[in-house]
Design a protein around this motif. Structure first.
Motif, PDB file in Angstrom:
ATOM      1  N   SER A  12      51.756  -9.265  72.805  1.00  0.00           N
ATOM      2  CA  SER A  12      50.961  -8.986  72.165  1.00  0.00           C
ATOM      3  C   SER A  12      50.117  -8.522  72.813  1.00  0.00           C
ATOM      4  O   SER A  12      49.497  -9.292  73.844  1.00  0.00           O
ATOM      5  CB  SER A  12      51.213  -8.725  70.816  1.00  0.00           C
ATOM      6  OG  SER A  12      49.980 -10.336  70.697  1.00  0.00           O
ATOM      7  N   ARG A  65      46.809  -8.550  71.213  1.00  0.00           N
ATOM      8  CA  ARG A  65      46.095  -9.999  70.386  1.00  0.00           C
ATOM      9  C   ARG A  65      46.493 -11.244  71.731  1.00  0.00           C
ATOM     10  O   ARG A  65      46.070 -12.247  71.711  1.00  0.00           O
ATOM     11  CB  ARG A  65      46.037  -9.686  69.276  1.00  0.00           C
ATOM     12  CG  ARG A  65      45.498 -10.423  68.772  1.00  0.00           C
ATOM     13  CD  ARG A  65      46.322 -10.604  66.787  1.00  0.00           C
ATOM     14  NE  ARG A  65      45.226 -12.669  66.034  1.00  0.00           N
ATOM     15  CZ  ARG A  65      45.577 -13.331  65.968  1.00  0.00           C
ATOM     16  NH1 ARG A  65      46.699 -13.607  67.100  1.00  0.00           N
ATOM     17  NH2 ARG A  65      44.849 -13.722  65.337  1.00  0.00           N
ATOM     18  N   SER A  66      47.840 -12.067  71.407  1.00  0.00           N
ATOM     19  CA  SER A  66      47.806 -12.763  72.149  1.00  0.00           C
ATOM     20  C   SER A  66      47.395 -12.832  73.948  1.00  0.00           C
ATOM     21  O   SER A  66      46.470 -13.550  73.994  1.00  0.00           O
ATOM     22  CB  SER A  66      49.172 -12.693  72.390  1.00  0.00           C
ATOM     23  OG  SER A  66      49.907 -13.242  71.620  1.00  0.00           O
ATOM     24  N   ILE A 106      44.083 -13.262  73.445  1.00  0.00           N
ATOM     25  CA  ILE A 106      43.234 -14.495  73.152  1.00  0.00           C
ATOM     26  C   ILE A 106      43.225 -16.155  74.165  1.00  0.00           C
ATOM     27  O   ILE A 106      42.406 -16.247  74.361  1.00  0.00           O
ATOM     28  CB  ILE A 106      44.538 -15.431  71.293  1.00  0.00           C
ATOM     29  CG1 ILE A 106      44.063 -14.274  70.399  1.00  0.00           C
ATOM     30  CG2 ILE A 106      43.755 -16.933  71.539  1.00  0.00           C
ATOM     31  CD1 ILE A 106      44.403 -14.822  69.646  1.00  0.00           C
ATOM     32  N   SER A 111      45.240  -2.997  73.887  1.00  0.00           N
ATOM     33  CA  SER A 111      44.700  -3.253  72.499  1.00  0.00           C
ATOM     34  C   SER A 111      44.058  -2.271  71.788  1.00  0.00           C
ATOM     35  O   SER A 111      44.163  -1.488  70.871  1.00  0.00           O
ATOM     36  CB  SER A 111      43.754  -4.146  71.933  1.00  0.00           C
ATOM     37  OG  SER A 111      42.150  -4.051  72.766  1.00  0.00           O
ATOM     38  N   THR A 135      37.954 -10.125  68.147  1.00  0.00           N
ATOM     39  CA  THR A 135      39.167 -10.355  68.808  1.00  0.00           C
ATOM     40  C   THR A 135      39.721 -10.937  67.095  1.00  0.00           C
ATOM     41  O   THR A 135      40.517  -9.984  66.441  1.00  0.00           O
ATOM     42  CB  THR A 135      40.030 -11.170  69.422  1.00  0.00           C
ATOM     43  OG1 THR A 135      39.474  -9.898  71.154  1.00  0.00           O
ATOM     44  CG2 THR A 135      41.617 -10.368  69.786  1.00  0.00           C
ATOM     45  N   LEU A 136      39.320 -12.062  66.764  1.00  0.00           N
ATOM     46  CA  LEU A 136      40.045 -12.835  66.016  1.00  0.00           C
ATOM     47  C   LEU A 136      39.454 -12.167  64.844  1.00  0.00           C
ATOM     48  O   LEU A 136      40.510 -12.069  63.913  1.00  0.00           O
ATOM     49  CB  LEU A 136      40.012 -14.254  65.754  1.00  0.00           C
ATOM     50  CG  LEU A 136      40.094 -15.482  67.929  1.00  0.00           C
ATOM     51  CD1 LEU A 136      40.014 -16.580  67.423  1.00  0.00           C
ATOM     52  CD2 LEU A 136      41.584 -14.849  67.133  1.00  0.00           C
ATOM     53  N   THR A 160      38.167  -9.192  64.251  1.00  0.00           N
ATOM     54  CA  THR A 160      39.089  -8.215  63.587  1.00  0.00           C
ATOM     55  C   THR A 160      40.301  -8.116  63.725  1.00  0.00           C
ATOM     56  O   THR A 160      40.691  -7.349  62.196  1.00  0.00           O
ATOM     57  CB  THR A 160      39.266  -7.488  65.067  1.00  0.00           C
ATOM     58  OG1 THR A 160      36.944  -7.424  65.410  1.00  0.00           O
ATOM     59  CG2 THR A 160      38.939  -5.852  64.570  1.00  0.00           C
ATOM     60  N   SER A 161      41.349  -8.401  63.791  1.00  0.00           N
ATOM     61  CA  SER A 161      42.616  -8.507  63.827  1.00  0.00           C
ATOM     62  C   SER A 161      43.090  -9.537  62.852  1.00  0.00           C
ATOM     63  O   SER A 161      43.810  -8.728  61.440  1.00  0.00           O
ATOM     64  CB  SER A 161      43.026  -9.546  64.956  1.00  0.00           C
ATOM     65  OG  SER A 161      43.219 -10.644  64.901  1.00  0.00           O
ATOM     66  N   ASN A 162      41.873 -10.617  62.131  1.00  0.00           N
ATOM     67  CA  ASN A 162      42.237 -11.029  60.400  1.00  0.00           C
ATOM     68  C   ASN A 162      41.788  -9.924  59.970  1.00  0.00           C
ATOM     69  O   ASN A 162      42.540  -9.905  58.680  1.00  0.00           O
ATOM     70  CB  ASN A 162      41.496 -12.112  60.495  1.00  0.00           C
ATOM     71  CG  ASN A 162      42.011 -13.295  61.507  1.00  0.00           C
ATOM     72  OD1 ASN A 162      42.801 -13.506  61.573  1.00  0.00           O
ATOM     73  ND2 ASN A 162      41.199 -13.980  61.969  1.00  0.00           N
ATOM     74  N   ASP A 208      52.819  -4.645  68.657  1.00  0.00           N
ATOM     75  CA  ASP A 208      51.499  -3.725  69.706  1.00  0.00           C
ATOM     76  C   ASP A 208      52.089  -3.698  71.665  1.00  0.00           C
ATOM     77  O   ASP A 208      52.180  -2.852  71.416  1.00  0.00           O
ATOM     78  CB  ASP A 208      50.095  -4.177  69.378  1.00  0.00           C
ATOM     79  CG  ASP A 208      50.306  -5.982  69.293  1.00  0.00           C
ATOM     80  OD1 ASP A 208      51.058  -6.239  69.763  1.00  0.00           O
ATOM     81  OD2 ASP A 208      49.147  -6.427  69.853  1.00  0.00           O
TER      82      ASP A 208
END
Length: 424
Positions: free
Chosen positions: A285, A287-288, A291, A337, A400-401, A403-405, A420
């Motif tokens: 993804s 996000r992954s 990170i 993203s 990123t963390l 925003t995704s949370n 995604d």
């Protein structure tokens, strides 16, 4: 600079090509690989040019950065040209420009001709980026969904690494060190030019009047996501700029050696690791990817700064490998993203905005580093550069963390469990 245009995802214009379709796919792939190989071929030679022609680090970084300026100009001015007049004419024009650039490198006897050659390279890469990405999608073998995007990403990064490493080997161990690498690229460009003319099908059947200059805009709804991703994007491209311009010089200082293969190995390690990491995480993804990318972008440059501070060569190379993971995966995650969030009608303008940030980050910090180097020295400048990159990566990771949370709290579940990574 790696090719970013795969995200345009141009539609097929001609149905599945037969006969030369599969062969055309790999020829076009070779054009992309050659273009990025040529882009990094001068990297091990910058030190020789500076010594022979007595120019400063500022001039060296300007010669490097002018390539990115020309590339950005070509992308923004002619990025959609192949949709209008066809893939082949644009790819052919790019190969002719590439060949001209090699001729200027071969005959260069001053900084002026280096700049001219780099401008030709940048224009050629800008033309190739959009046209090749679209052609790969058009010529992609039936049933191989995703092959074009993966090939595009891998060949771009691997080409940069191969160019630096191959050039370093030829400069160090072959005759005519300031010309042979360019002669090899020139011959390959001519061979591919003939192959494209006679062996690649044109996939654009409905020609139209070209519209130049891409619009640049970030949709209002995506501004928070764009701002969150921007530090990662800047860190990734600035890291690439540092290693491709000053990496060999850093290796020479650390090892107290002028071996050009050793110098070329530094950007090759960065780009090679980036290509491998991209392949490994191609199904992950966004996000992954961000990170992992931001974490390694913080750790890698941080360790590089330590290695330079204590003069530890093995740690420097180890940190380059770690940074290479961030170089590949961070960029992949950033693109994924953003692009998958945009509506199709806004995607082109968003991609242009990404290009603008990316190539500015690729070129401007390197020139600033060249200016600072003349006052503070290469080692201290590189340490400060790496520290800034690490801070940017940590900032991007936190954004990123956060925003995704926030998105997880307010967003409804994805239909049919779509992730995604699958939607990209």
């Amino acid at each position: 600079m790696r090719n970013s245009a795969a995200v345009h995802a141009a539609p097929r214009h001609a149905a599945e090509t037969s006969g030369t379709g599969k062969r055309g796919f790999w020829i076009v792939t070779s054009v992309l690989a050659l273009t990025l190989t040529a882009a990094s071929a001068p990297t091990p030679l910058y030190g020789i040019y500076a010594a022979d022609w007595h120019f400063s680090s500022i001039t060296l970084t300007v010669v490097f950065a002018i390539y990115a300026v020309a590339l950005l100009f070509a992308l923004l001015a002619f990025g959609t040209l192949s949709d209008a007049i066809g893939r082949k004419p644009v790819i052919i024009a790019a190969l002719v420009l590439q060949a001209a650039g090699m001729l200027w490198f071969i005959t260069a006897d001053s900084v002026t001709w280096l700049v001219v050659a780099r401008i030709a390279q940048g224009l050629a890469t800008g033309l190739v980026s959009a046209a090749v990405s679209a052609a790969l999608l058009d010529l992609q073998p039936p049933g191989r969904t995703g092959l074009a995007a993966l090939t595009n990403a891998l060949m771009s990064t691997a080409g940069l690494g191969a160019g630096a490493l191959g050039s370093g080997a030829l400069v160090e161990y072959a005759p005519h060190p300031q010309r042979l690498v360019y002669i090899v690229v020139l011959i390959a460009a001519v061979v591919l030019l003939v192959a494209v003319i006679f062996c690649v099908d044109e996939t654009v059947t409905a020609k139209r009047r070209p519209q130049l200059w891409s619009s640049i805009a970030v949709p209002k709804a995506l501004v928070p996501a764009f701002l969150a991703a921007a530090p990662c994007l800047v860190a990734t491209l600035a890291l690439g700029g540092l290693y491709l311009s000053l990496g060999p010089s850093l290796a020479h200082e650390l090892n107290h050696s002028t071996n050009h293969l050793l110098g070329g190995a530094v950007p090759a390690m960065l780009c090679g690791t980036g290509a491998l990491a991209t392949a490994v995480m191609r199904s992950s993804s966004a996000r992954s990817c961000i990170i992992v990318g931001c974490t390694t972008l913080a750790v890698g440059p941080g360790l590089t700064a330590v290695a330079l501070g204590i003069g530890n060569s093995p740690l420097f190379y180890a940190s380059t490998v770690i940074a290479g993971v961030g170089f590949g995966v961070g960029y992949l995650g950033t693109l994924r993203s953003l692009v998958t969030l945009a509506d199709p009608e806004h995607r082109g303008a968003l991609v242009s905005a990404i290009y603008l940030v990316a190539y500015t980050a690729f070129s401007v910090p390197v020139v600033v580093a060249g200016v600072v180097t003349t006052r503070e020295g290469l080692e201290h400048t590189a340490i400060g550069f790496c520290a800034v990159l690490a801070v940017l990566a940590v900032t991007a990771l936190a954004a990123t963390l956060r925003t995704s949370n926030r998105a997880a709290r307010v967003a409804p579940p994805s239909p049919a469990g779509l992730t995604d990574s699958q939607s990209s």
